[in-house]
Design an enzyme around this catalytic site. Structure first.
Site, mmCIF file in Angstrom:
data_model
loop_
_atom_site.group_PDB
_atom_site.id
_atom_site.type_symbol
_atom_site.label_atom_id
_atom_site.label_comp_id
_atom_site.label_asym_id
_atom_site.label_seq_id
_atom_site.Cartn_x
_atom_site.Cartn_y
_atom_site.Cartn_z
ATOM 1 C CG HIS A 21 4.155 -34.579 -85.487
ATOM 2 N ND1 HIS A 21 4.217 -34.105 -84.193
ATOM 3 C CD2 HIS A 21 3.269 -33.767 -86.121
ATOM 4 C CE1 HIS A 21 3.418 -33.061 -84.062
ATOM 5 N NE2 HIS A 21 2.832 -32.830 -85.235
ATOM 6 C CG HIS A 23 -1.571 -33.240 -87.657
ATOM 7 N ND1 HIS A 23 -2.326 -33.031 -86.519
ATOM 8 C CD2 HIS A 23 -0.320 -32.817 -87.361
ATOM 9 C CE1 HIS A 23 -1.562 -32.486 -85.576
ATOM 10 N NE2 HIS A 23 -0.329 -32.354 -86.065
ATOM 11 C CG ASP A 25 -6.808 -32.846 -89.302
ATOM 12 O OD1 ASP A 25 -5.647 -33.230 -89.095
ATOM 13 O OD2 ASP A 25 -7.413 -32.085 -88.521
ATOM 14 N N GLY A 182 -3.385 -27.825 -81.528
ATOM 15 C CA GLY A 182 -4.107 -26.573 -81.716
ATOM 16 C C GLY A 182 -3.263 -25.395 -81.268
ATOM 17 C CG HIS A 209 1.162 -30.519 -81.300
ATOM 18 N ND1 HIS A 209 0.480 -31.714 -81.311
ATOM 19 C CD2 HIS A 209 1.402 -30.209 -82.600
ATOM 20 C CE1 HIS A 209 0.321 -32.116 -82.564
ATOM 21 N NE2 HIS A 209 0.873 -31.217 -83.373
ATOM 22 C CD GLU A 212 3.805 -26.179 -84.468
ATOM 23 O OE1 GLU A 212 3.693 -26.253 -85.700
ATOM 24 O OE2 GLU A 212 2.977 -26.693 -83.670
ATOM 25 C CG ASP A 309 2.955 -30.632 -88.623
ATOM 26 O OD1 ASP A 309 2.226 -31.295 -87.864
ATOM 27 O OD2 ASP A 309 3.009 -29.396 -88.586
#
Length: 373
Positions: A21, A23, A25, A182, A209, A212, A309
């Site tokens: 996991h 990202h 970006d 998102g 996701h 969370e 993350d």
């Protein structure tokens, strides 16, 4: 320079690791943001690399996923061109390899990288180009790594079927799975039924996701509507676990039907300790790593994994996250190896490749112990 995080006399950086996991970006180097922003005429809040890194950390420590996500406006802004996408992907892979990661899955949302006129297929191709460059550059430094893309749809948008089709279209060009990400609250997996039906028909793996910024209903939807094989974070599954008794004589733990299902089916939890603190995902239990239900989930036999993350926003690495949980819960090397074996078994790879990955982890941990003597 890589920071040393030592457990049982062994630097965690030297251990073979699997990152599920992460990202893309959220993995940028601050100096890269500055250089790309200058070339594109993008205004930055801070103009030196160290200060910009601190700015991201401060902005991310809001206790809110919605506020946390706002920092991505800046990282995505410098990832709108071929140069930006390939450079960020290349450097992300190199940084993972330097941290001892031997297999990683980088997730990102192509629909957020189209403002400069690139197409969905082009951005996937350019990211793959950067990934392959990074693999070659890492190998030149003696660091072997394999990377898969997780193509992500934004759950508050209406392009999930289109993005799912994009992911399947590139399944032979580096894309290994699909995700939705998102703002979670109010946007369950059920809103993307067409996409998940299509992916199921194409036998394409899904991680979602869930658990969370929303609780058990979001997790249920991810499993039922999304057919998720893994849960992105999933930390709030602990809300379905009841602990009775506070004295030393008797403590009884009861799993609800959802948590029992997740345990019995070996559904992977992609836990991210630092991020879970920053976004308030563990607010029901506290505000410190010690309050994270990670150890509870682990001791109950859940398939837990440790993840970053967003390396930039959390100012972290996978080695650091492993060290943090080991320090908090008094874990040893055998525990860290268990987390890596969980991750290897859960990777979106063919069975034979997962078995080879598991063997590499076992051999790497043995070698690390032998070298420390």
């Amino acid at each position: 320079m890589t920071t040393s995080f030592t457990i049982d006399g062994i630097d965690v950086v030297t251990l073979p690791k699997v990152s599920l996991h992460d990202h893309l970006d959220g993995s940028l180097r601050p100096e890269t943001i500055i250089e790309l922003a200058e070339a594109e005429g993008i205004e930055l809040p801070v103009l030196d690399a160290e200060g910009l890194g601190l700015w991201f950390a401060e902005q991310s420590n809001s206790g809110s996923l919605v506020e946390y996500l706002k920092t991505f406006d800046l990282t995505c802004a410098v990832m709108q061109t071929r140069e930006g996408l390939t450079r960020v992907a290349r450097e992300s892979v190199i940084d993972l390899a330097r941290d001892g990661v031997i297999y990683g899955e980088l997730r990102w949302a192509p629909e957020q990288h189209l403002t400069a006129g690139l197409t969905l297929d082009q951005v996937v191709e350019y990211v793959q180009e950067g990934i392959e460059q990074g693999i070659v550059d890492a190998a030149a430094q003696g660091q072997m790594i394999r990377i898969g893309q997780l193509v992500t749809a934004m759950r508050h948008a209406d392009r999930s079927l289109e993005i799912a089709q994009l992911a399947v279209r590139h399944r032979n060009n580096g894309v290994v799975g699909f995700d939705i990400a998102g703002a979670e609250l109010g946007f369950p997996a059920s809103k993307h039924k067409a996409a998940f039906d299509y992916l199921a028909q194409e036998h394409f793996p899904v991680t979602i996701h869930a658990g969370e910024a929303d609780g058990l209903p979001s997790i249920e939807s991810a499993l039922y509507d999304g057919r998720a094989l893994r849960l992105g974070h999933g930390v709030r599954l602990a809300e379905d676990i009841t602990i009775d008794g506070s004295d030393a004589e008797a403590t009884f733990v009861t799993l609800g039907t959802l948590s029992q299902w997740v345990k019995d089916r070996g559904i992977t939890l992609e836990l991210s300790p630092s991020s879970n603190l920053q976004t308030g995902a563990i607010a029901a239990w506290g505000t410190d790593i010690l309050d994270h239900p990670f150890d509870l989930l682990y001791q109950l036999g859940m398939t837990v994994t440790v993840n970053t993350d967003n390396r930039l926003q959390s100012g972290t690495t996978l080695s650091k996250e492993l060290w943090l949980v080991a320090d908090a819960f008094s874990y040893g090397l055998s525990d860290l190896e268990a987390f890596q074996q969980n991750a290897a078994a859960s990777a979106f790879l063919p069975l034979e490749d997962r078995e080879a990955l598991a063997d590499a982890i076992t051999e790497g941990f043995i070698e690390a112990v032998q070298n420390s003597r």
